[in-house]
Design a protein around this motif. Sequence first.
Motif, PDB file in Angstrom:
ATOM      1  N   ASN A  70      -0.221   3.683   7.100  1.00 14.82           N
ATOM      2  CA  ASN A  70      -0.102   5.140   7.244  1.00 14.82           C
ATOM      3  C   ASN A  70       1.266   5.599   6.740  1.00 14.82           C
ATOM      4  OD1 ASN A  70       1.837   4.735   9.307  1.00 14.82           O
ATOM      5  ND2 ASN A  70       0.175   4.384  10.772  1.00 14.82           N
ATOM      6  N   HIS A  71       1.651   6.831   7.092  1.00 16.37           N
ATOM      7  CA  HIS A  71       2.878   7.412   6.534  1.00 16.37           C
ATOM      8  C   HIS A  71       4.145   6.697   6.998  1.00 16.37           C
ATOM      9  CE1 HIS A  71       2.523   9.328  10.466  1.00 16.37           C
ATOM     10  NE2 HIS A  71       3.825   9.541  10.405  1.00 16.37           N
ATOM     11  N   THR A  72       4.023   5.801   7.991  1.00 17.11           N
ATOM     12  CA  THR A  72       5.204   5.045   8.430  1.00 17.11           C
ATOM     13  C   THR A  72       5.300   3.669   7.746  1.00 17.11           C
ATOM     14  OG1 THR A  72       4.057   3.960  10.260  1.00 17.11           O
ATOM     15  CG2 THR A  72       5.046   6.109  10.732  1.00 17.11           C
TER      16      THR A  72
ATOM     17  N   VAL B 297       4.698   0.305   1.191  1.00 21.82           N
ATOM     18  CA  VAL B 297       3.956  -0.524   0.244  1.00 21.82           C
ATOM     19  C   VAL B 297       4.860  -0.804  -0.956  1.00 21.82           C
ATOM     20  CG1 VAL B 297       1.945  -0.642  -1.286  1.00 21.82           C
ATOM     21  CG2 VAL B 297       1.743   0.457   0.956  1.00 21.82           C
ATOM     22  N   VAL B 298       4.949  -2.063  -1.366  1.00 19.36           N
ATOM     23  CA  VAL B 298       5.739  -2.417  -2.548  1.00 19.36           C
ATOM     24  C   VAL B 298       4.837  -3.186  -3.506  1.00 19.36           C
ATOM     25  CG1 VAL B 298       7.757  -3.668  -3.437  1.00 19.36           C
ATOM     26  CG2 VAL B 298       7.887  -2.544  -1.196  1.00 19.36           C
ATOM     27  N   GLU B 299       4.814  -2.759  -4.752  1.00 17.83           N
ATOM     28  CA  GLU B 299       4.045  -3.492  -5.756  1.00 17.83           C
ATOM     29  C   GLU B 299       4.988  -4.088  -6.796  1.00 17.83           C
ATOM     30  OE1 GLU B 299       1.206  -1.389  -8.243  1.00 17.83           O
ATOM     31  OE2 GLU B 299       0.270  -3.278  -8.854  1.00 17.83           O
ATOM     32  N   ILE B 300       4.776  -5.386  -7.061  1.00 16.18           N
ATOM     33  CA  ILE B 300       5.547  -6.076  -8.089  1.00 16.18           C
ATOM     34  C   ILE B 300       4.779  -5.980  -9.408  1.00 16.18           C
ATOM     35  CG2 ILE B 300       6.726  -8.233  -8.684  1.00 16.18           C
ATOM     36  CD1 ILE B 300       7.449  -7.009  -5.899  1.00 16.18           C
ATOM     37  N   ALA B 301       5.482  -5.662 -10.478  1.00 16.24           N
ATOM     38  CA  ALA B 301       4.864  -5.403 -11.789  1.00 16.24           C
ATOM     39  C   ALA B 301       3.881  -4.238 -11.656  1.00 16.24           C
ATOM     40  CB  ALA B 301       4.181  -6.657 -12.350  1.00 16.24           C
ATOM     41  N   SER B 302       4.429  -3.122 -11.212  1.00 12.14           N
ATOM     42  CA  SER B 302       3.607  -1.960 -10.865  1.00 12.14           C
ATOM     43  C   SER B 302       3.180  -1.170 -12.092  1.00 12.14           C
ATOM     44  CB  SER B 302       4.392  -1.067  -9.914  1.00 12.14           C
ATOM     45  OG  SER B 302       5.701  -0.844 -10.415  1.00 12.14           O
TER      46      SER B 302
ATOM     47  N   VAL C 162       0.091   7.005  -2.907  1.00  7.89           N
ATOM     48  CA  VAL C 162       0.840   8.270  -2.887  1.00  7.89           C
ATOM     49  C   VAL C 162      -0.089   9.421  -2.483  1.00  7.89           C
ATOM     50  CG1 VAL C 162       2.107   9.948  -4.308  1.00  7.89           C
ATOM     51  CG2 VAL C 162       2.574   7.500  -4.556  1.00  7.89           C
ATOM     52  N   GLU C 163      -1.301   9.410  -3.031  1.00  6.03           N
ATOM     53  CA  GLU C 163      -2.294  10.447  -2.675  1.00  6.03           C
ATOM     54  C   GLU C 163      -2.563  10.485  -1.179  1.00  6.03           C
ATOM     55  OE1 GLU C 163      -6.000   9.810  -4.697  1.00  6.03           O
ATOM     56  OE2 GLU C 163      -5.166  10.391  -6.664  1.00  6.03           O
ATOM     57  N   ARG C 164      -2.423   9.338  -0.527  1.00  3.33           N
ATOM     58  CA  ARG C 164      -2.693   9.255   0.922  1.00  3.33           C
ATOM     59  C   ARG C 164      -1.405   9.348   1.749  1.00  3.33           C
ATOM     60  NH1 ARG C 164      -7.786   6.515   1.662  1.00  3.33           N
ATOM     61  NH2 ARG C 164      -7.322   6.602   3.889  1.00  3.33           N
ATOM     62  N   GLN C 165      -0.312   9.801   1.111  1.00  7.33           N
ATOM     63  CA  GLN C 165       0.985   9.991   1.788  1.00  7.33           C
ATOM     64  C   GLN C 165       1.549   8.701   2.393  1.00  7.33           C
ATOM     65  OE1 GLN C 165      -1.283  12.958   2.838  1.00  7.33           O
ATOM     66  NE2 GLN C 165      -0.458  13.744   0.905  1.00  7.33           N
ATOM     67  N   ILE C 166       1.296   7.590   1.743  1.00  8.25           N
ATOM     68  CA  ILE C 166       1.860   6.316   2.206  1.00  8.25           C
ATOM     69  C   ILE C 166       3.045   5.980   1.291  1.00  8.25           C
ATOM     70  CG2 ILE C 166       1.401   3.836   2.478  1.00  8.25           C
ATOM     71  CD1 ILE C 166      -1.536   4.700   3.106  1.00  8.25           C
ATOM     72  N   PRO C 167       4.246   5.750   1.867  1.00  4.89           N
ATOM     73  CA  PRO C 167       5.427   5.492   1.037  1.00  4.89           C
ATOM     74  C   PRO C 167       5.263   4.233   0.172  1.00  4.89           C
ATOM     75  CG  PRO C 167       6.064   5.976   3.299  1.00  4.89           C
ATOM     76  CD  PRO C 167       4.576   5.810   3.303  1.00  4.89           C
TER      77      PRO C 167
ATOM     78  N   LYS D 120      13.876  -1.552   2.214  1.00  4.75           N
ATOM     79  CA  LYS D 120      12.591  -1.468   1.504  1.00  4.75           C
ATOM     80  C   LYS D 120      11.696  -2.675   1.757  1.00  4.75           C
ATOM     81  CE  LYS D 120      13.344   2.426  -0.680  1.00  4.75           C
ATOM     82  NZ  LYS D 120      12.618   3.623  -0.198  1.00  4.75           N
ATOM     83  N   GLN D 121      11.900  -3.380   2.860  1.00  8.66           N
ATOM     84  CA  GLN D 121      10.971  -4.479   3.179  1.00  8.66           C
ATOM     85  C   GLN D 121       9.555  -3.918   3.348  1.00  8.66           C
ATOM     86  OE1 GLN D 121      12.501  -6.728   6.553  1.00  8.66           O
ATOM     87  NE2 GLN D 121      12.636  -8.515   5.218  1.00  8.66           N
ATOM     88  N   ALA D 122       8.555  -4.732   2.981  1.00  7.88           N
ATOM     89  CA  ALA D 122       7.204  -4.211   2.841  1.00  7.88           C
ATOM     90  C   ALA D 122       6.281  -4.605   3.987  1.00  7.88           C
ATOM     91  CB  ALA D 122       6.603  -4.705   1.537  1.00  7.88           C
ATOM     92  N   ASP D 123       5.432  -3.628   4.375  1.00  9.99           N
ATOM     93  CA  ASP D 123       4.281  -3.944   5.238  1.00  9.99           C
ATOM     94  C   ASP D 123       3.167  -4.532   4.384  1.00  9.99           C
ATOM     95  OD1 ASP D 123       4.979  -2.631   7.945  1.00  9.99           O
ATOM     96  OD2 ASP D 123       5.495  -1.104   6.448  1.00  9.99           O
TER      97      ASP D 123
END
Length: 418
Positions: free
Chosen positions: A105-107, A110-115, A125-130, A169-172
Amino acid sequence: MTERSSSKRYHCRFCQSPLRFTFVDLGMSPLCESYVSAEQLNQMEPFYPLHVYVCEQCLLVQLLEYVSPEHIFGGEYAYFSSYSDSWLQHAKAYTEMAIARFGLNHTSQVVEIASNDGYLLQYFVERQIPVLGVEPAINVAAVAVKKGVPTVVKFLGKDTARDLAGEGKQADLLLGNNVLAHVPEINDFVGGLKILLKPRGVITMEFPHLLRLVQGNQFDTIYHEHFSYLSFLAVEKIFSAHGLILFDVEEIPTHGGSLRIYARHHEDDSRPVEHRVAALHAQEARAGMDRLAFYSSFAETVKETKRKLLDFLIRVKQQGKTIVGYGAPGKGNTLLNYCGVRTDFLDYVVDRSTYKQGKFLPGTHIPIFPPEEIQATKPDYVLILPWNLKQEIMSQLAYIREWGGRFVVPIPEVEVAE
Ligand SMILES: [Zn+2]
């Protein structure tokens, strides 16, 4: 299986054992995305070895780092993920699955490598997730930022991971699609994942499954950008060495058959290991992937495939018929260079990418035209180079049957489509 006489120089990128056993040797080949302009046709063109080894200790199948990733992926890179509709659909479906399964959720972070160009993160982003993208190609990253997908221009390793973790910026959810196979420093990369993951976070990675490569004879997916050819067994060993446990795995159809793995910290006992992990172990063991012998027979299959393709092409040309290629993908370039197929067999190839049209294939220098050229010249045969898309291409080009044109697929072995 050939044993290297001078084994001292080459070591496994994971366990450092000397590399002595060949998986397959496709000879010398140019970088498969280095399309040649008309002005460059008379210049020297760099060729690098496509010699793939298997490590006898950890059974990781790997290409040596003949070309640095900075040279291939850094700076300007020609591949934009958002050009493929089916890949976008795949990304959107993944996003929905991940949000539901991991309760993002918004809290969350998410981090993508080679995005890449933000093809996937845009749906979070559309779902307001950082989100945060990590992407080494500056031109591709710029497109993502313009779309509203924050992106840092970096390769991931332990240093980058420490910097990002230091910035909170640690990822869930930490994900990477088609990147694990592309990193030469795999220990630094997976070590970086460990640092960048929150204590209860989840990693997902997708990569082509080596079992499918061997069973489907997909040797044309070997090129310099792909440093490792991954089994579940090998990936599990690598992640485990960095304190990460694979707790689930899915087989997915992308790129001729891929795996999506799910990993967590070794210390995190909140997610039990799913039964699919044992099932995939069993599948790989049944195929013999836990033994060196499995890897030894592939090279001969590949040679035989080359002979059959050339035999077909020679017969067709002797009958006075014409052949053209459809598609100018990386895999086509490996196949054509390995088999020595130039304009002596294929008059031209066509591709929908305007970036490639007007240029020439690397190494073979076959000209690339827009798809309309097929309608204009009415060839007898169309060789489909991106064989994984053959159904889609055969329906797009169904009109070639009006003049008796026929489709040919080169992999797993040459076949004229009925
Ligand atoms: Zn090894």
